[in-house]
Design a protein around this motif. Sequence first.
Motif, short mmCIF file in Angstrom:
data_model
loop_
_atom_site.label_atom_id
_atom_site.label_comp_id
_atom_site.label_asym_id
_atom_site.label_seq_id
_atom_site.Cartn_x
_atom_site.Cartn_y
_atom_site.Cartn_z
N ILE A 19 1.16 21.46 -4.01
CA ILE A 19 1.29 22.68 -4.45
C ILE A 19 2.10 23.58 -3.71
O ILE A 19 2.96 24.26 -4.49
CB ILE A 19 -0.09 23.37 -4.39
CG1 ILE A 19 -1.09 22.65 -5.47
CG2 ILE A 19 -0.25 24.96 -4.47
CD1 ILE A 19 -2.48 22.80 -5.12
N ARG A 20 2.28 23.50 -2.52
CA ARG A 20 3.24 24.32 -1.64
C ARG A 20 4.62 24.12 -2.00
O ARG A 20 5.43 25.17 -2.17
CB ARG A 20 2.80 24.31 -0.42
CG ARG A 20 1.52 25.09 0.31
CD ARG A 20 1.39 26.27 0.02
NE ARG A 20 2.32 27.16 0.75
CZ ARG A 20 2.52 28.36 0.83
NH1 ARG A 20 1.91 29.28 0.22
NH2 ARG A 20 3.17 29.00 1.76
N ALA A 21 4.90 23.12 -2.26
CA ALA A 21 6.35 22.47 -2.45
C ALA A 21 6.76 22.88 -3.80
O ALA A 21 7.92 23.34 -3.99
CB ALA A 21 6.40 20.73 -2.27
N GLU A 22 6.07 22.83 -4.98
CA GLU A 22 6.32 23.12 -6.21
C GLU A 22 6.25 24.85 -6.20
O GLU A 22 7.05 25.34 -6.94
CB GLU A 22 5.17 22.58 -7.08
CG GLU A 22 5.53 21.02 -7.39
CD GLU A 22 4.58 20.35 -8.38
OE1 GLU A 22 4.10 21.07 -9.23
OE2 GLU A 22 4.54 19.24 -8.40
N GLN A 23 5.52 25.37 -5.63
CA GLN A 23 5.41 26.75 -5.50
C GLN A 23 6.58 27.27 -5.07
O GLN A 23 7.24 28.24 -5.32
CB GLN A 23 4.02 27.27 -4.72
CG GLN A 23 4.21 28.76 -4.42
CD GLN A 23 4.47 29.20 -2.95
OE1 GLN A 23 4.31 28.66 -2.02
NE2 GLN A 23 5.42 30.19 -2.85
N GLU A 24 7.10 26.72 -3.60
CA GLU A 24 8.35 27.29 -2.92
C GLU A 24 9.51 26.92 -4.10
O GLU A 24 10.39 27.73 -4.32
CB GLU A 24 8.46 26.39 -1.82
CG GLU A 24 7.56 27.15 -0.73
CD GLU A 24 7.67 26.24 0.51
OE1 GLU A 24 8.56 25.37 0.56
OE2 GLU A 24 6.71 26.31 1.28
N GLN A 25 9.40 25.78 -4.75
CA GLN A 25 10.58 25.52 -5.89
C GLN A 25 10.68 26.53 -6.93
O GLN A 25 11.75 26.76 -7.43
CB GLN A 25 10.37 24.15 -6.15
CG GLN A 25 11.56 23.67 -7.11
CD GLN A 25 11.39 22.30 -7.54
OE1 GLN A 25 10.17 21.30 -7.67
NE2 GLN A 25 12.53 21.72 -8.15
N SER A 26 9.51 27.19 -7.32
CA SER A 26 9.53 27.95 -8.27
C SER A 26 9.99 29.32 -7.87
O SER A 26 10.20 30.06 -8.95
CB SER A 26 7.96 28.11 -8.91
OG SER A 26 7.36 28.80 -8.22
N GLY A 27 9.85 29.72 -6.74
CA GLY A 27 10.29 31.01 -6.33
C GLY A 27 9.54 31.88 -6.55
O GLY A 27 9.83 33.30 -6.36
#
Length: 96
Positions: A19-27
């Motif tokens: 979740i955190r990795a995808e959240q960071e990628q989403s900006g």
Amino acid sequence: MESTKNLCAQVPISLHEKIRAEQEQSGQTLSQYITQIITEYYERGTMKNMSDSRTMAIQISDELFERLKSYLKTNGISQKQFLTELIEKALDEANA
């Protein structure tokens, strides 16, 4: 803006990292990202079943993707919501 309330839950470490990795990628902030995920989950729940929907994928330039990501973040909307509204507007105008 609608009032907000904290939602806290224990999740497996592997899910947290994903979740955190995808959240960071989403900006997006974590709050924006989780709100988007939960909202999209409940919007899907309003469909009769998943066979009522189709997946659409496109390739765009990195520059256009970054512009889109910035616009979505600024306006607090999901890619799905943005593209759905854009398609509906274009089709409505074409049929007018």
